[in-house]
Design a protein around this motif. Structure first.
Motif, short mmCIF file in Angstrom:
data_model
loop_
_atom_site.label_atom_id
_atom_site.label_comp_id
_atom_site.label_asym_id
_atom_site.label_seq_id
_atom_site.Cartn_x
_atom_site.Cartn_y
_atom_site.Cartn_z
N ALA A 87 -1.92 -3.86 -1.95
CA ALA A 87 -1.92 -2.59 -1.23
C ALA A 87 -1.33 -1.48 -2.09
CB ALA A 87 -1.12 -2.73 0.06
N VAL A 88 -1.75 -0.26 -1.75
CA VAL A 88 -1.17 0.95 -2.33
C VAL A 88 -0.90 1.92 -1.20
CG1 VAL A 88 -2.21 0.73 -4.62
CG2 VAL A 88 -3.50 1.87 -2.79
N CYS A 89 0.12 2.77 -1.37
CA CYS A 89 0.41 3.76 -0.35
C CYS A 89 0.91 5.05 -1.00
CB CYS A 89 1.43 3.24 0.66
SG CYS A 89 3.06 2.88 -0.01
N ALA A 90 0.72 6.16 -0.29
CA ALA A 90 1.07 7.49 -0.80
C ALA A 90 0.49 7.70 -2.20
CB ALA A 90 2.58 7.69 -0.80
N LEU A 91 -0.70 7.17 -2.40
CA LEU A 91 -1.38 7.25 -3.70
C LEU A 91 -1.99 8.64 -3.87
CD1 LEU A 91 -2.57 5.51 -6.17
CD2 LEU A 91 -4.63 5.35 -4.74
N PRO A 92 -1.75 9.31 -4.99
CA PRO A 92 -2.44 10.58 -5.25
C PRO A 92 -3.93 10.35 -5.44
CG PRO A 92 -1.19 9.87 -7.17
CD PRO A 92 -0.84 8.93 -6.07
N PRO A 93 -4.73 11.41 -5.57
CA PRO A 93 -6.19 11.24 -5.56
C PRO A 93 -6.74 10.29 -6.61
CG PRO A 93 -5.63 13.53 -5.20
CD PRO A 93 -4.34 12.83 -5.55
N PHE A 94 -7.33 9.21 -6.14
CA PHE A 94 -8.17 8.30 -6.91
C PHE A 94 -9.41 8.07 -6.04
CE2 PHE A 94 -4.29 7.56 -9.15
CZ PHE A 94 -4.65 7.09 -10.42
N ARG A 95 -10.56 7.87 -6.66
CA ARG A 95 -11.81 7.86 -5.92
C ARG A 95 -11.88 6.76 -4.86
NH1 ARG A 95 -14.72 12.03 -5.42
NH2 ARG A 95 -14.38 12.41 -7.64
N GLU A 107 -3.95 -9.07 -9.66
CA GLU A 107 -2.87 -9.22 -10.65
C GLU A 107 -1.76 -10.12 -10.12
OE1 GLU A 107 0.23 -6.45 -13.10
OE2 GLU A 107 0.41 -7.01 -11.00
N GLY A 108 -1.40 -9.93 -8.85
CA GLY A 108 -0.53 -10.88 -8.17
C GLY A 108 0.96 -10.75 -8.37
N ARG A 109 1.41 -9.80 -9.17
CA ARG A 109 2.85 -9.70 -9.40
C ARG A 109 3.58 -9.16 -8.17
NH1 ARG A 109 6.02 -6.47 -14.32
NH2 ARG A 109 8.12 -6.95 -13.58
N HIS A 110 3.03 -8.10 -7.58
CA HIS A 110 3.58 -7.52 -6.36
C HIS A 110 2.46 -7.39 -5.33
CE1 HIS A 110 7.20 -6.80 -8.59
NE2 HIS A 110 6.64 -5.89 -9.39
N VAL A 111 2.84 -7.03 -4.11
CA VAL A 111 1.85 -6.82 -3.05
C VAL A 111 1.58 -5.34 -2.81
CG1 VAL A 111 1.40 -7.11 -0.57
CG2 VAL A 111 2.34 -9.02 -1.90
N LEU A 112 2.61 -4.51 -2.87
CA LEU A 112 2.49 -3.11 -2.48
C LEU A 112 3.12 -2.19 -3.52
CD1 LEU A 112 1.89 -0.89 -0.32
CD2 LEU A 112 4.09 -1.46 0.71
N TYR A 113 2.33 -1.20 -3.96
CA TYR A 113 2.83 -0.16 -4.86
C TYR A 113 2.74 1.19 -4.16
CZ TYR A 113 2.48 -3.42 -8.81
OH TYR A 113 2.63 -4.49 -9.67
N ALA A 114 3.73 2.06 -4.42
CA ALA A 114 3.80 3.34 -3.73
C ALA A 114 3.76 4.51 -4.70
CB ALA A 114 5.09 3.42 -2.91
N SER A 115 3.11 5.58 -4.25
CA SER A 115 3.20 6.89 -4.88
C SER A 115 2.95 6.85 -6.39
CB SER A 115 4.56 7.52 -4.54
OG SER A 115 4.63 8.85 -4.91
N GLY A 117 4.31 5.08 -8.67
CA GLY A 117 4.18 3.72 -9.17
C GLY A 117 2.79 3.17 -8.94
N ALA A 118 2.19 3.50 -7.80
CA ALA A 118 0.82 3.10 -7.53
C ALA A 118 -0.14 3.77 -8.51
CB ALA A 118 0.44 3.44 -6.09
N SER A 119 0.11 5.02 -8.81
CA SER A 119 -0.73 5.75 -9.76
C SER A 119 -0.64 5.13 -11.15
CB SER A 119 -0.30 7.22 -9.80
OG SER A 119 -1.08 7.93 -10.73
N ARG A 120 0.57 4.80 -11.58
CA ARG A 120 0.73 4.19 -12.91
C ARG A 120 0.04 2.83 -12.96
NH1 ARG A 120 6.11 6.28 -12.55
NH2 ARG A 120 6.91 4.22 -11.97
#
Length: 290
Positions: A87-95, A107-115, A117-120
């Motif tokens: 999952a991703v949350c508060a992600l800036p614009p990606f298509r 990838e399986g390392r984590h489940v949820l990336y935010a903001s 960190g999700a963009s990176r």
């Protein structure tokens, strides 16, 4: 079998057929992928991707705006065999944020990336940021202006999109994507990227995707509740109906739910005026409703 929803709410009468047709097209495309790949997860992701690219819905292109006039996107996927999720949350614009959520799962390392960190994460895995102007629509700007001026509510009828799928072996998956709430505070996260709230899948019970008031869905754990009812022996339609009834009674929640079990039986329920949906089964023409 693939089922999709295009968001719970109250879509104007003149737009309901178009919203249902968009869901029918997405479900049919998801089924095509399911039959081609055999993957319930890939089918659910592809169905949601189609809806993210359709600016009628509040996900991906055309998503609603924060109070600052920006896009922040939430999405999640879950597959039922090993109960992996991404999952991703508060992600800036990606298509297509649902594809990024799928990459998180793989990838399986984590489940949820935010903001940021999700963009990176997205950039590191080959996804390119989008120019915000290519994803922000005039309708989204108008809606934000109306909300900030007190002329409209913060909900977005026909908003959050989701899909559930079941393959020939009874393996299930779910995917959900949203822009959230119109005029939300920057950094607000809804239910859609939260496993057990907006999205859930377990081969031992079934899969579900929710839409509606995110804070209430968070509190109630709507998709996990529905799948627990499947595990207890209810049919998919019974699980959907009971879940929405209890959701409304217990937390005054407003929204809808799609459910599929390992036999490919489906449940669709809402306590709002509309929730567009599409259904596609092998050997049958795809259908839709609202």
């Amino acid at each position: 079998m693939v089922v999709v929803h295009g968001g719970a709410g109250d879509v104007p009468e003149a737009s309901r057929a178009a919203h249902a047709e968009g869901c029918r097209v997405a479900a049919a495309e998801g089924l095509r992928v399911l039959l081609e790949t055999g993957s319930a997860l890939e089918a659910a992701v592809r169905a949601v991707e189609v809806l993210e690219d359709d600016s009628k819905y509040n996900a991906g292109t055309g998503a609603c705006l924060t109070e600052a006039g920006t896009i922040e996107l939430d999405a999640s996927v879950m597959e039922g065999t090993t109960m992996r999720g991404g999952a991703v949350c508060a992600l800036p614009p990606f298509r297509n944020p649902i594809r990024i959520a799928r990459a998180v799962l793989e990838e399986g390392r984590h489940v949820l990336y935010a903001s940021e960190g999700a963009s990176r994460f997205a950039i590191a895995h080959g996804f390119a940021p989008a120019d915000p102007e290519t994803m922000i629509t005039a309708k989204a700007r108008q809606r934000l202006d109306a909300v900030l001026a007190g002329r409209a509510e913060r909900g977005w009828a026909g908003g959050t999109v989701g899909a559930v799928a079941c393959d020939r072996e009874g393996r299930v998956a779910a995917a959900t994507s949203t822009g959230g709430m119109v005029g939300k505070r920057v950094g607000r996260v809804g239910d859609s990227p939260i496993l057990g709230a907006g999205t859930f899948a377990d081969d031992e019970s079934g899969a579900a995707s929710a839409t509606g008031q995110g804070e209430a869905i968070h509190r109630f754990g709507l998709t996990r509740y529905a799948c627990d009812l499947l595990r207890a022996g209810l049919t998919a339609q019974q699980a959907a109906d009971v879940s929405i009834e209890r959701f409304g009674a217990r937390v005054s929640g407003s929204g809808g739910l799609i459910v599929v079990d390992g036999r490919g039986e489906i449940g669709i329920a809402r306590n709002t005026a509309t929730m567009s949906f599409g259904v596609a089964r092998e050997g049958e023409d795809a259908g839709a409703g609202h």
